[in-house]
Design a protein around this motif. Structure first.
Motif, PDB file in Angstrom:
ATOM      1  N   SER A  35      -7.800   6.680  -0.039  1.00  0.00           N
ATOM      2  CA  SER A  35      -8.470   5.356   0.005  1.00  0.00           C
ATOM      3  C   SER A  35      -8.952   5.066  -1.145  1.00  0.00           C
ATOM      4  N   ASN A  36      -9.361   5.832  -1.988  1.00  0.00           N
ATOM      5  CA  ASN A  36      -9.865   5.694  -3.629  1.00  0.00           C
ATOM      6  C   ASN A  36      -8.601   4.940  -4.302  1.00  0.00           C
ATOM      7  N   ALA A  37      -7.331   5.425  -4.323  1.00  0.00           N
ATOM      8  CA  ALA A  37      -6.404   4.871  -4.960  1.00  0.00           C
ATOM      9  C   ALA A  37      -6.024   3.478  -4.491  1.00  0.00           C
ATOM     10  N   LEU A  38      -6.234   3.256  -3.414  1.00  0.00           N
ATOM     11  CA  LEU A  38      -5.967   1.812  -2.731  1.00  0.00           C
ATOM     12  C   LEU A  38      -6.859   1.098  -2.989  1.00  0.00           C
ATOM     13  N   TYR A  39      -8.092   1.412  -3.077  1.00  0.00           N
ATOM     14  CA  TYR A  39      -9.258   0.618  -3.476  1.00  0.00           C
ATOM     15  C   TYR A  39      -9.299   0.285  -5.026  1.00  0.00           C
ATOM     16  N   ARG A  40      -8.718   1.226  -5.969  1.00  0.00           N
ATOM     17  CA  ARG A  40      -8.738   1.108  -7.243  1.00  0.00           C
ATOM     18  C   ARG A  40      -7.557  -0.081  -7.509  1.00  0.00           C
ATOM     19  N   GLN A  86      -7.885  14.360   1.315  1.00  0.00           N
ATOM     20  CA  GLN A  86      -6.646  13.711   1.331  1.00  0.00           C
ATOM     21  C   GLN A  86      -7.145  12.155   1.735  1.00  0.00           C
ATOM     22  N   LEU A  87      -7.793  12.032   2.807  1.00  0.00           N
ATOM     23  CA  LEU A  87      -8.102  10.525   2.987  1.00  0.00           C
ATOM     24  C   LEU A  87      -8.922   9.963   2.127  1.00  0.00           C
ATOM     25  N   LEU A  88      -9.949  10.516   1.371  1.00  0.00           N
ATOM     26  CA  LEU A  88     -10.812   9.829   0.327  1.00  0.00           C
ATOM     27  C   LEU A  88      -9.794   9.624  -0.893  1.00  0.00           C
ATOM     28  N   GLN A  91       0.599  -1.233   0.108  1.00  0.00           N
ATOM     29  CA  GLN A  91      -0.178  -0.071   0.148  1.00  0.00           C
ATOM     30  C   GLN A  91       0.700   1.361  -0.171  1.00  0.00           C
ATOM     31  N   LEU A  92       1.886   1.301   0.736  1.00  0.00           N
ATOM     32  CA  LEU A  92       2.926   2.507   0.878  1.00  0.00           C
ATOM     33  C   LEU A  92       3.401   2.548  -0.560  1.00  0.00           C
ATOM     34  N   ALA A  93       3.602   1.444  -1.337  1.00  0.00           N
ATOM     35  CA  ALA A  93       4.465   1.670  -2.641  1.00  0.00           C
ATOM     36  C   ALA A  93       3.280   2.305  -3.695  1.00  0.00           C
ATOM     37  N   ILE A  94       2.045   1.840  -3.524  1.00  0.00           N
ATOM     38  CA  ILE A  94       1.048   2.471  -4.206  1.00  0.00           C
ATOM     39  C   ILE A  94       0.760   3.668  -3.794  1.00  0.00           C
ATOM     40  N   LEU A  95       0.509   4.366  -2.908  1.00  0.00           N
ATOM     41  CA  LEU A  95       0.407   5.438  -2.415  1.00  0.00           C
ATOM     42  C   LEU A  95       1.726   6.596  -3.054  1.00  0.00           C
ATOM     43  N   LYS A  96       2.990   6.062  -2.868  1.00  0.00           N
ATOM     44  CA  LYS A  96       3.586   6.804  -3.323  1.00  0.00           C
ATOM     45  C   LYS A  96       3.851   7.006  -5.074  1.00  0.00           C
ATOM     46  N   THR A  97       3.347   5.745  -5.564  1.00  0.00           N
ATOM     47  CA  THR A  97       3.270   5.937  -7.212  1.00  0.00           C
ATOM     48  C   THR A  97       1.919   6.778  -7.444  1.00  0.00           C
ATOM     49  N   ASN A 141     -18.730  20.978   3.742  1.00  0.00           N
ATOM     50  CA  ASN A 141     -18.924  21.947   2.651  1.00  0.00           C
ATOM     51  C   ASN A 141     -19.538  21.136   1.505  1.00  0.00           C
ATOM     52  N   HIS A 142     -20.751  21.336   1.256  1.00  0.00           N
ATOM     53  CA  HIS A 142     -21.585  20.665   0.519  1.00  0.00           C
ATOM     54  C   HIS A 142     -21.214  21.102  -1.136  1.00  0.00           C
ATOM     55  N   LEU A 143     -20.243  22.304  -1.262  1.00  0.00           N
ATOM     56  CA  LEU A 143     -19.920  22.793  -2.261  1.00  0.00           C
ATOM     57  C   LEU A 143     -18.745  22.508  -2.638  1.00  0.00           C
ATOM     58  N   HIS A 144     -17.980  21.476  -2.169  1.00  0.00           N
ATOM     59  CA  HIS A 144     -16.534  21.355  -2.271  1.00  0.00           C
ATOM     60  C   HIS A 144     -16.397  20.650  -3.528  1.00  0.00           C
ATOM     61  N   PRO A 145     -15.461  21.130  -4.339  1.00  0.00           N
ATOM     62  CA  PRO A 145     -15.081  20.417  -5.765  1.00  0.00           C
ATOM     63  C   PRO A 145     -15.128  18.799  -5.814  1.00  0.00           C
ATOM     64  N   PHE A 146     -14.399  18.295  -4.692  1.00  0.00           N
ATOM     65  CA  PHE A 146     -14.203  16.891  -4.808  1.00  0.00           C
ATOM     66  C   PHE A 146     -15.731  16.204  -4.923  1.00  0.00           C
ATOM     67  N   LEU A 147     -16.595  16.918  -4.359  1.00  0.00           N
ATOM     68  CA  LEU A 147     -18.115  16.133  -4.263  1.00  0.00           C
ATOM     69  C   LEU A 147     -18.600  16.261  -5.918  1.00  0.00           C
ATOM     70  N   ASN A 148     -18.321  17.030  -6.657  1.00  0.00           N
ATOM     71  CA  ASN A 148     -18.652  17.355  -8.076  1.00  0.00           C
ATOM     72  C   ASN A 148     -17.601  16.615  -8.886  1.00  0.00           C
ATOM     73  N   GLN A 149     -16.990  15.634  -8.513  1.00  0.00           N
ATOM     74  CA  GLN A 149     -16.103  14.986  -9.547  1.00  0.00           C
ATOM     75  C   GLN A 149     -16.398  13.563  -9.349  1.00  0.00           C
ATOM     76  N   VAL A 150     -15.981  12.769 -10.330  1.00  0.00           N
ATOM     77  CA  VAL A 150     -16.241  11.071 -10.423  1.00  0.00           C
ATOM     78  C   VAL A 150     -14.836  10.529  -9.699  1.00  0.00           C
ATOM     79  N   GLU A 151     -15.319   9.806  -8.896  1.00  0.00           N
ATOM     80  CA  GLU A 151     -14.068   9.057  -8.123  1.00  0.00           C
ATOM     81  C   GLU A 151     -13.317   8.345  -9.407  1.00  0.00           C
ATOM     82  N   PRO A 152     -11.998   8.578  -9.319  1.00  0.00           N
ATOM     83  CA  PRO A 152     -11.171   8.024 -10.609  1.00  0.00           C
ATOM     84  C   PRO A 152     -10.864   6.618 -10.347  1.00  0.00           C
ATOM     85  N   GLU A 153     -11.123   6.082 -11.670  1.00  0.00           N
ATOM     86  CA  GLU A 153     -10.468   4.810 -11.497  1.00  0.00           C
ATOM     87  C   GLU A 153      -9.011   4.901 -12.237  1.00  0.00           C
TER      88      GLU A 153
END
Length: 645
Positions: free
Chosen positions: A47-52, A42-44, A10-16, A74-86
């Motif tokens: 987590s998404n990178a490790l999940y994928r 940052q946490l999301l 997981q550490l290697a994946i996060l660094k990549t 913050n219901h207007l945060h840009p992260f909430l208007n993005q598709v979680e990337p594969e």
């Protein structure tokens, strides 16, 4: 609170995924009981990178919990208007033949009924009879989202750009149900029965296998065998087993249909998908940047309890919205001890009597963040009169209490700076990490940042090269032309986004706006009394800071006045235009600005309301044909330039 420590893989994946990422910092975030919006993102993302990558650290429910926490902050945060990337960190991205979005989620039948009302409203708006409205219900596959155009297979990526994973087909990955290639979006999945019988002792979960199928590295022999034996497939959504019927029939038999869908396929599923099938309704409703409005995912699981409220605590978010948090007598719910729950907004506190001694029914749907379902016993509502962060007088904005002090409220200062540079859009150096560092050294205002010299940045711990770059970018951001409406919007006044800024500046000079009364503002089409009053007060709060920044000499492009636009005879006045592809005779942004000045509306995606799709180079036939199918006139760049003269 969730405790996690990353293993070596997981550490290697996060660094990549992000070479600047500090895994120890991310790991510590899982152990914090309260997180800022930046920490949640940052946490999301981690987590998404490790999940994928096939090594998840959170369940879907836990991921949804953190997403809900971000939405509450913050219901207007840009992260909430993005598709979680594969994400495949080692691969280059390419434009997808068609947008691939996430799906809005529902956890109760009431949520489904609210969504259905939007479908019926849309049908009424375009004169589609209720007799014609059908819904299609399919299993929601829990796999790896991909798109097959018949030649290439792509990951979903961010919904706009994905990665070429055609190698999975070359390795023998078959289409489910003996289907043909080119059926568009779907999921890479593995049969549950095969995984349980053959692979469960080798792999921790099926996500590991899905990631291995598409990875560039050498194929695991066990995964290759699963592909060869047809246990791993690409399942196009178009071939999914489904129930399609009139919407009343679907709702009347909802539980039975959901149960049937849960058993319809031998693959992991995490819900069911409901979607409207009428093409005109789908075109009319369109999509947000994250979800199709005509589609929703239903997930099952709900637990509830009646609990006494001890206190209602106000919390100022970085957008200035005051969130009421009800402290409860600790209660077990779905295996977790619940002692706090966010009330939706302060109008709910006021109208429903939420205060010490109130009895509320809380529901934990889908094992995510709990919410108040109803107030069983009312009490004296507990409502603050001032911001808990800066003591400013609070304003009511619709259902919410808002702190209007954008420039001096500690809870908002950092977000105000981030918002300014992000909205201005001509300065890449001042992102959240840089702003956070400056804030820690007491920098609170935009004009203070622009006053910094190279030696100041060095004193804040930035390196020599970075310090020079930051100074140079500040200078460039004043010299590069930027629209005056964008400049004004960057100050983050409540209810004064880009659209409203543009409307105001079509009638008044930017420096005159601070002298307008609410009565002056409501004379302009699109401004209601309450909005105007909030904008006037918001402008008063930023006036001093605005002029300190304005007088630094930004290169502002003026918004054409409405009278000027009306005097211009334009072939595209009132048209809705989408520009796509690489333009040869000018930047796409400049063409969009020119189109607006000629009275056109510029959109980012094609719908049934689009008048023209203007195409540059490298635009796929799929996109062009999809536009033509909607009745949209497709123009080349030169044809468009000829049209406007």
């Amino acid at each position: 609170m969730i405790t996690t420590h990353f293993n070596d893989e997981q550490l290697a994946i996060l660094k990549t995924f992000d070479s600047n990422l500090n895994p120890k910092h991310i790991s510590a975030l899982f152990e914090k009981s309260e997180l800022t919006s930046q920490e949640l993102v940052q946490l999301l993302q981690a987590s998404n990178a490790l999940y994928r990558a096939g090594t998840p650290v959170l369940t879907d429910q836990q991921y949804d919990l953190y997403t809900s926490m971000l939405r509450e902050l913050n219901h207007l945060h840009p992260f909430l208007n993005q598709v979680e990337p594969e994400v495949l960190a080692e691969a280059k991205t390419v434009e997808l033949p068609q947008r691939m979005l996430s799906t809005e989620k529902a956890y109760t039948v009431a949520d489904i009924e609210k969504w259905l009302k939007r479908i019926l409203k849309a049908a009424d708006e375009i004169n589609v009879s209720e007799d014609e409205i059908e819904l299609r219900v399919t299993p929601k596959l829990d796999g790896y989202a991909a798109y097959d155009d018949g030649t290439k297979l792509y990951t979903r990526g961010d919904g706009y750009r994905g990665q070429d994973i055609t190698r999975a087909i070359e390795r023998g990955l078959k289409i489910a149900e003996n289907g043909r290639r080119g059926l568009g979006p779907g999921e890479i999945v593995i049969k549950k029965s095969y995984f349980d019988q053959v692979l469960s002792d080798i792999f921790e979960n099926s996500r590991n296998i899905q990631a291995a199928i598409i990875a560039e590295k050498k194929m695991d022999e066990n995964v290759q065998k699963a592909i060869d034996e047809g246990a791993c497939v690409f399942y196009p959504f178009a071939l999914l087993k489904n129930t399609t019927d009139h919407f009343k029939t679907i709702i009347d038999n909802f539980d039975t249909i959901v149960e049937a869908m849960w058993k319809a396929v031998d693959f992991d599923i995490d819900g069911v998908i409901l979607e409207a099938t009428h093409p005109e309704i789908k075109a009319h409703m369109g999509a947000t940047r994250r979800n199709h409005r005509w589609q929703i995912a239903f997930k099952v699981n709900e637990d509830s309890a009646q609990v006494e409220v001890v206190n209602v605590i106000p919390q100022t978010s970085r957008t200035g919205r005051i969130s009421p948090v009800a402290e409860l007598i600790p209660t077990k719910l779905s295996g977790a001890t619940i002692s706090r729950v966010t009330v939706h907004h302060y109008n709910m506190v006021k109208t429903n009597g939420v205060g010490p001694g109130a009895i509320v029914q809380i529901v934990r749907s889908g094992l995510v963040i709990p919410k108040i379902e109803q107030v069983i016993k009312k009490a004296e509502p507990q409502i603050p009169s001032e911001c808990p962060s800066c003591k400013s007088h609070l304003l009511w904005e619709s259902d919410h209490l808002i702190c209007p002090n954008k420039s001096d409220c500690p809870a908002q200062t950092e977000n105000t700076l981030v918002h300014f540079f992000k909205t201005l859009g001509n300065n890449d150096g001042f992102g959240p990490k840089v702003i956070e560092k400056l804030s820690n050294y007491g920098v609170k205002h935009i004009h203070e940042i622009y006053a910094k010299k190279v030696h100041n940045f060095k004193g804040y711990g930035f390196g020599d090269k970075t310090s020079q770059n930051l100074f140079d970018q500040l200078k460039a951001s004043r010299e590069v032309e930027v629209e005056d409406w964008r400049f004004l919007s960057a100050f983050g006044v409540s209810r004064l986004g880009g659209g409203n800024c543009e409307k105001l500046l079509q009638h008044h000079e930017i420096t005159q706006l601070f002298e307008l009364s609410a009565e002056d503002m409501v004379k302009i089409d699109g401004f209601a009394q309450l909005s105007a009053e909030a904008i006037v007060e918001g402008l008063a709060n930023i006036k001093t800071e605005f002029f300190k920044v304005y007088e630094l000499g930004f290169n502002l492009a003026q918004t054409p006045k409405a009278s000027e636009q009306n005097n211009k005879a334009s072939e595209i006045a009132g048209a809705v235009i989408v520009f796509t592809g690489s333009m040869q005779q000018g930047a796409r942004g400049d063409m969009e600005k020119q189109a607006k000045s000629l009275g056109a509306k510029v959109a980012k995606s094609v719908t049934g309301k689009t008048t023209y799709l203007v195409t540059g180079e490298k635009v796929g036939e799929t996109k062009i044909n999809a536009a033509k199918d909607k009745g949209v006139q497709v123009l080349t760049e030169q044809e468009y330039l000829d049209l406007i003269g």
